[in-house]
Structures are given as C-alpha cells and as structure tokens.
Scaffold this active site. Structure first.
Site, PDB file in Angstrom:
ATOM      1  N   LYS A  82       0.835  -1.404   0.144  1.00 24.08           N
ATOM      2  CA  LYS A  82       0.090   0.071  -0.078  1.00 24.08           C
ATOM      3  C   LYS A  82       0.755   1.306  -0.062  1.00 24.08           C
ATOM      4  O   LYS A  82       0.468   2.448  -0.283  1.00 24.08           O
ATOM      5  CB  LYS A  82      -0.827  -0.159   1.294  1.00 24.08           C
ATOM      6  N   GLY A  83       2.163   1.212   0.481  1.00 27.37           N
ATOM      7  CA  GLY A  83       2.927   2.306   0.868  1.00 27.37           C
ATOM      8  C   GLY A  83       3.162   3.360  -0.460  1.00 27.37           C
ATOM      9  O   GLY A  83       3.516   4.577  -0.348  1.00 27.37           O
ATOM     10  N   ASP A 139       7.480   2.869  -2.248  1.00 26.41           N
ATOM     11  CA  ASP A 139       7.612   4.038  -1.233  1.00 26.41           C
ATOM     12  C   ASP A 139       9.103   4.159  -0.778  1.00 26.41           C
ATOM     13  O   ASP A 139       9.685   5.093  -0.576  1.00 26.41           O
ATOM     14  CB  ASP A 139       6.731   3.885  -0.015  1.00 26.41           C
ATOM     15  N   ASP A 173      14.585  -0.566   1.705  1.00 27.89           N
ATOM     16  CA  ASP A 173      15.149  -0.697   2.787  1.00 27.89           C
ATOM     17  C   ASP A 173      16.196  -1.706   2.833  1.00 27.89           C
ATOM     18  O   ASP A 173      17.167  -1.487   2.521  1.00 27.89           O
ATOM     19  CB  ASP A 173      13.819  -0.954   4.014  1.00 27.89           C
ATOM     20  N   LYS A 211      16.899   3.837   1.936  1.00 22.24           N
ATOM     21  CA  LYS A 211      17.677   3.869   3.207  1.00 22.24           C
ATOM     22  C   LYS A 211      18.950   2.902   2.894  1.00 22.24           C
ATOM     23  O   LYS A 211      18.736   1.593   3.390  1.00 22.24           O
ATOM     24  CB  LYS A 211      16.605   3.227   4.348  1.00 22.24           C
ATOM     25  N   PHE A 264      13.179   4.887  11.509  1.00 22.03           N
ATOM     26  CA  PHE A 264      11.931   4.332  11.206  1.00 22.03           C
ATOM     27  C   PHE A 264      11.086   5.605  10.760  1.00 22.03           C
ATOM     28  O   PHE A 264      11.094   6.899  11.449  1.00 22.03           O
ATOM     29  CB  PHE A 264      11.312   3.603  11.947  1.00 22.03           C
ATOM     30  N   VAL A 265      10.660   5.803   9.640  1.00 22.93           N
ATOM     31  CA  VAL A 265       9.805   6.914   9.158  1.00 22.93           C
ATOM     32  C   VAL A 265       8.462   6.419   8.837  1.00 22.93           C
ATOM     33  O   VAL A 265       7.852   5.488   8.714  1.00 22.93           O
ATOM     34  CB  VAL A 265      10.395   7.568   7.837  1.00 22.93           C
ATOM     35  N   ASP A 282       3.458   3.724   6.838  1.00 19.58           N
ATOM     36  CA  ASP A 282       2.634   3.493   8.024  1.00 19.58           C
ATOM     37  C   ASP A 282       3.309   3.109   9.191  1.00 19.58           C
ATOM     38  O   ASP A 282       4.623   2.646   9.265  1.00 19.58           O
ATOM     39  CB  ASP A 282       1.685   2.433   7.851  1.00 19.58           C
ATOM     40  N   ARG A 324      -0.669   6.844   7.360  1.00 12.21           N
ATOM     41  CA  ARG A 324      -0.302   6.987   5.842  1.00 12.21           C
ATOM     42  C   ARG A 324      -0.730   8.302   5.356  1.00 12.21           C
ATOM     43  O   ARG A 324      -0.160   8.782   4.147  1.00 12.21           O
ATOM     44  CB  ARG A 324      -0.869   5.922   5.224  1.00 12.21           C
TER      45      ARG A 324
HETATM   46  P1  IMP Z   1      12.526  -4.008   2.337  1.00 12.45           P
HETATM   47  O1  IMP Z   1      12.066  -5.177   1.826  1.00 12.45           O
HETATM   48  O2  IMP Z   1      13.386  -4.169   3.723  1.00 12.45           O
HETATM   49  O3  IMP Z   1      13.285  -2.928   1.225  1.00 12.45           O
HETATM   50  O4  IMP Z   1      11.326  -2.993   2.914  1.00 12.45           O
HETATM   51  C1  IMP Z   1      10.200  -2.726   2.059  1.00 12.45           C
HETATM   52  C2  IMP Z   1       9.002  -2.335   3.050  1.00 12.45           C
HETATM   53  O5  IMP Z   1       9.088  -2.156   4.339  1.00 12.45           O
HETATM   54  C3  IMP Z   1       8.843  -1.199   2.457  1.00 12.45           C
HETATM   55  O6  IMP Z   1       7.823  -1.287   1.087  1.00 12.45           O
HETATM   56  C4  IMP Z   1       7.788  -0.360   3.583  1.00 12.45           C
HETATM   57  O7  IMP Z   1       6.508  -0.895   3.413  1.00 12.45           O
HETATM   58  C5  IMP Z   1       8.284  -1.124   4.769  1.00 12.45           C
HETATM   59  N1  IMP Z   1       9.484  -0.323   5.251  1.00 12.45           N
HETATM   60  C6  IMP Z   1      10.786  -0.172   5.345  1.00 12.45           C
HETATM   61  N2  IMP Z   1      11.259   0.918   6.101  1.00 12.45           N
HETATM   62  C7  IMP Z   1      10.154   1.651   6.551  1.00 12.45           C
HETATM   63  C8  IMP Z   1      10.048   2.768   7.576  1.00 12.45           C
HETATM   64  O8  IMP Z   1      10.921   3.343   7.978  1.00 12.45           O
HETATM   65  N3  IMP Z   1       8.821   3.164   7.436  1.00 12.45           N
HETATM   66  C9  IMP Z   1       7.775   2.720   7.121  1.00 12.45           C
HETATM   67  N4  IMP Z   1       7.566   1.242   6.347  1.00 12.45           N
HETATM   68  C10 IMP Z   1       9.135   0.808   6.254  1.00 12.45           C
HETATM   69 MG    MG Z   2       5.757  -0.860   0.989  1.00 18.84          MG
END
Ligand code: IMP
Ligand code: MG
Length: 191
Positions: free
Chosen positions: A45-46, A102, A105, A133, A154-155, A161, A167
C-alpha cells in the site's frame, strides 16, 4: 490511538520538498520514455500516495497497474521472505515497466518483485522509489529513480505507515520509538 505529535521526532521531508522532488522525478521519467509507452506498477500500500502525485507529473502516455507484497517478520525488520499477496491485473510482456515503491530498506521486497516480474519478459523494468535507506541494505538492487536518501531511522507519513496508521500525513517524519506506544493491532502486514 495516540496523536502523532506525541512521538514525531522530526519532519524529514516536508510537503513542499516532496512536491518539488516528485515534479523533478516526473520530468526525468518523461524525458527517458519520450515517444514510448510507459506502464507504471505501484506497490501497495505504501507506494500509493507517491504514485498519485508522480503520475500527474508524467507527460508521456502511460498506463497503470497495482500489486501487493507482504514480507514476513516483525513490523520493523524484514526477514527476506517475501510473498506476492496481490498480482497484477494486466500482462507486462514487451512493456516498459516502472515500479513505484515507497521505500527501499533491506532491498528484499524489490529484489523479489524484480525477480517475479522478469519471468514475464517486460521490454524494460526499472525501479522508482521515493525513499532509499542504503544503510539497511542486505541485498543489492538497482534503483533508477530515487526521491531522497534518508538515514537509518523508522519513518512514517505520505504512504508509509506505523502499524497500519498515519499513511495520510502529507510529510515524512521520523518516530521517537521511546514515546510511541503501538495501539491494538490494525491487522496490517508490512505492505
Ligand atoms: P525492504 O523489503 O526491507 O526493502 O522493505 C520494504 C518495505 O518495508 C517497504 O515497502 C515498507 O513498506 C516497509 N518499510 C521499510 N522501512 C520503513 C519505514 O521506515 N517506515 C515504514 N515502512 C517501512
Ligand atoms: Mg511498501
């Protein structure tokens, strides 16, 4: 539910900064896909607030689709196991696809989505993320368009969210986790 002012640490990206940068990204994408059709794939959803603002800054002809991905693990730490929880409606064979996300990470989500979509043989496949990030990266992923590089915090807000909430805020802010008390579960997964 807690008022976000109680745990908002600092506004990292203001509403004006978002608007300005998203307009630049839209222009960059429009230049790159000049005279070509573009298929935007928003990751729910982000990515949805980013998508709706970005698409209005894109001047080339475009189409739109959505997919949803959930990752196992806790709210703030991905385990690397990613599940496609909602597939695209349209096929992407021979189309120029840009993923709209969005935040990147750990990189696991985008890496899985790229691998999943490559099997369908798009003409091209690129990633556009609002936030990056890099300090948290566990798997390297190609990012073609990035809005902002942010520190390892964390944002929330503007699509991102906190336990499913907040959101709708028009800016991106960091959380003071000491002052944040999660409410009863909203039943959300990390989307
Ligand atoms: P990744 O798979 O670790 O790259 O993270 C992907 C998902 O984790 C993103 O699409 C977000 O939905 C969630 N996410 C990662 N960091 C944050 C944050 O700081 N705030 C909110 N959601 C996050
Ligand atoms: Mg996401």
């Amino acid at each position: 539910m807690q008022d976000y002012h109680e745990f908002l640490d600092e506004i990292l990206v203001s509403e004006d900064a978002l608007k300005q940068r998203i307009s630049e990204l839209g222009q960059e994408i429009s230049r790159d896909y000049q005279d070509q059709d573009l298929h935007l794939v928003c990751i729910l959803k982000g990515g949805v607030l980013f998508l709706t603002d970005l698409i209005r800054e894109i001047s080339v002809r475009n189409t739109l689709d959505f997919m949803a991905v959930s990752s196992y693990g806790t709210e703030r730490k991905s385990t690397g196991q990613v599940r496609i929880s909602m597939d695209l409606v349209e096929g992407i064979h021979d189309r120029n696809v840009v993923l709209v996300e969005d935040i990147v990470d750990s990189g696991y989500t985008i890496a899985s989505v790229l691998e999943f979509l490559e099997t369908r043989h798009p003409k091209s496949l690129r990633v556009c993320t609002l936030l990056d990030k890099p300090e948290r990266r566990e798997v390297q992923v190609p990012i073609h368009y990035r809005g902002f590089v942010i520190p390892n915090k964390f944002v929330f807000g503007y699509g991102l969210d906190l336990d499913g909430y907040y959101r709708n805020l028009p800016f991106i802010a960091t959380v003071d986790l000491e002052r944040y008390h999660p409410a009863e579960s909203s039943g959300s997964t990390r989307l």
